[in-house]
Design an enzyme around this catalytic site. Sequence first.
Site, PDB file in Angstrom:
ATOM      1  N   GLU B  58      55.951  33.682  66.135  1.00  0.00           N
ATOM      2  CA  GLU B  58      55.356  33.644  65.042  1.00  0.00           C
ATOM      3  C   GLU B  58      54.404  32.285  64.428  1.00  0.00           C
ATOM      4  O   GLU B  58      53.761  32.440  63.511  1.00  0.00           O
ATOM      5  CB  GLU B  58      56.776  33.495  63.811  1.00  0.00           C
ATOM      6  CG  GLU B  58      57.297  34.991  64.013  1.00  0.00           C
ATOM      7  CD  GLU B  58      58.334  35.019  65.057  1.00  0.00           C
ATOM      8  OE1 GLU B  58      58.428  34.152  65.741  1.00  0.00           O
ATOM      9  OE2 GLU B  58      58.676  36.339  65.029  1.00  0.00           O
ATOM     10  N   HIS B 127      68.264  38.934  59.110  1.00  0.00           N
ATOM     11  CA  HIS B 127      67.321  40.318  58.635  1.00  0.00           C
ATOM     12  C   HIS B 127      67.632  40.320  56.951  1.00  0.00           C
ATOM     13  O   HIS B 127      67.356  41.253  56.660  1.00  0.00           O
ATOM     14  CB  HIS B 127      67.769  41.730  59.360  1.00  0.00           C
ATOM     15  CG  HIS B 127      67.281  41.581  60.845  1.00  0.00           C
ATOM     16  ND1 HIS B 127      67.866  40.778  61.618  1.00  0.00           N
ATOM     17  CD2 HIS B 127      66.239  42.366  61.427  1.00  0.00           C
ATOM     18  CE1 HIS B 127      67.279  41.137  62.908  1.00  0.00           C
ATOM     19  NE2 HIS B 127      66.451  42.060  62.863  1.00  0.00           N
TER      20      HIS B 127
END
Lengths: 400, 319
Positions: B58, B127
């Site tokens: 990322e 999540h």
Amino acid sequence: MCQAAAQVIRPDARGRALDDDPSTGGVSFRPLSAADAGGASSLGPALGDDGGPMVQLLDASGRRWPDEHFDFPDVDVLPNWLRDMVLARRFDSEATALQRHGELALWPPCLGQEAAQVGAARALGDRDVAFPSYREHAVVLTLGLPYRQLLALFRGCDGGAWEGLDRVRNYQMIIGAQTLHATGYAMGMQLDAAGSPPDAATLVFHGDGATSQGDVNEAYLFAASRNAPVVFFCQNNQWAISEPVTLQSRTPLHRRADGFGFPGIRVDGNDVLAVHAVTTWALERARRGEGPALIEAYTYRMGAHTTSDDPTKYRTDDESRAWADRDPIDRLATYLKAEDLIDDAWLAGLDAEARDFGADVRAAVADLRDATMASLFDNVYAEITDELRAQRREHEGELA
Amino acid sequence: MTTLARAINSGLHRALEADPKVLLTGEDIGRLGGVFRVTEGLQEAFGEDRVIDAPLAESGIVGTAIGLIMRGYRVVVEIQFDGFVYPAFDQIVTQAARLNYRTAGRQGVPMVIRIPFGGGIGAIEHHSESPEAYFCHTPGLKVVAPSNASDAHWMIQQAIASPDPVIFLEPKRRYHAAGGDIDDEAAAGLHDARIAKSGADATLIAWGPSVLTCLEAAKASEYDLEVLDLRSLSPVDWPSVYASVARTRRAIVVQEAPRTLGLGSELAARLHEDLFYDMEAPVLRVTGYDIPYPPARLEREYLPSVDRILDAVDRSLSA
């Protein structure tokens, strides 16, 4: 701990072709070890390896050596590069002194790394872009960018309102963060070329300590994955503040490239000829679309990390003296004099020029202007928000 | 009838079509179309160079996007899940957020970072996060969160057109629900709040996934509740917030994020500073608790529910 190889082995004594080694991109090297960099017997901090092959064209005594793959034919340019290095050193020593006088908040000296930086900068083409860390003063000066912006940054006048971003991007204070920017920029050069060779490349500077950062490893990975035209120029100056390179890596740094699938090469970072030859090679192949490369310029931070640092706490005088014998400026001057490319009068002229330049640098500090608070509010966003407008007014009201 | 996910997809399609400098990058966004299929079909339509399947890193994705922007591109990054943004946090807050400032306006950062956020999908750890406060607290970033399909379609295009870095938070649990039609043109600017339902007795302030929960609460309530969809979390559209609360004289902020120093804290502080004498009751907050997001089987007890909102309304109205 394994000390760097002590034995002086001349390059041509044990030449070993590495053509079949994919990690070197088909280039072979004389297996000159890092210990040979100065022809001396100790290189200070233990490397944990025997140094590995290293490209060197000019040794510490100022003697030229042949290399199977790299050469430096155009010696006529070298007096000018010696001038680059001498003026960079003068600038650096002036800035260090200015910090001691309280005129700069901080200064990270580039003392000892002039050959690495000038050799690399002189390899850049007009379409290439340099991404510095925070110690690349000789790069900025060699490319002819205003040195005032370096002083303004470290004086605390502004945060990097630089001219010439198309040649040299801003200094980067977060270790290694710029390697990703250089890689992304190179990806953009590649996209612009739309399938043709990019004909341009980025050259990104980072240090030995930065090789421990995730960002640097991610940059290597992205560059390899996209075959981006980026050259990673690692100045291994042996020390990340107080931490020796052995703490960062158990393998020679240039070997990191092996795992990413592009060539890595070690060059004597105090030899401006070799640095230039190797950087030119790496940039040319990147411009041709042959992808990234990692250069480990093996050098030494002769000064402190910054003016806030005290190297006597963590390294020995013996080590500093050993590296002083490998000074990049001395060896080039010795060589150029031996070749009759310069003489004592020329050197005296350069010395006078450096003194004048030093006076200019000191005078420039007095002319620097601070950014205004209003400009800070205005530049947080390209499109200022109502909230910030209100806070700017609030600040102005507090002054009234 | 469309869905929020499809509305973002068509918004991205239009942006890619309108400007050849627009690029998308992220994990699994190309061939797969993203784990939520938001970018489905875009790589097929625009090619692998403009819809880039990036390595699983990322920070690398955001950092290389900054480099592409320096080269003149406008980059839309997809972070796969809210909980995966943290490796990129340094590049976002020390680089993307500061380049315009550092360079005194010489280098802008037209970047959009799309992040599916919030809970309610029965997911495993990392999540279901609501990290908006981190980004709102960072000068140099703009932060928006659409709550419905039409807003999402237009706001993604407005965010891409913005010269500043925009954190674009997508309410993942609303991605695939039938979401109404897309208006023919944008109903509001990127940083405008919107009255989702007007009312007179109290204002429920929410964003992203909580807007629908508030609308359900308003429907179930005996009171005439106004629902303000904040849409832009940084900057906040303070005039719209103040206008609504000045009218209803009561405010309740609803957020999925943990309570302490969430955006609701700033909303409450500002309303108390600037609207104290217009209000009949203190600003209340209905929030997640100050615990890491719970395991999926417990998330209903963590998320602001209609019941918890109605309870807060009762407390506000009885004050």
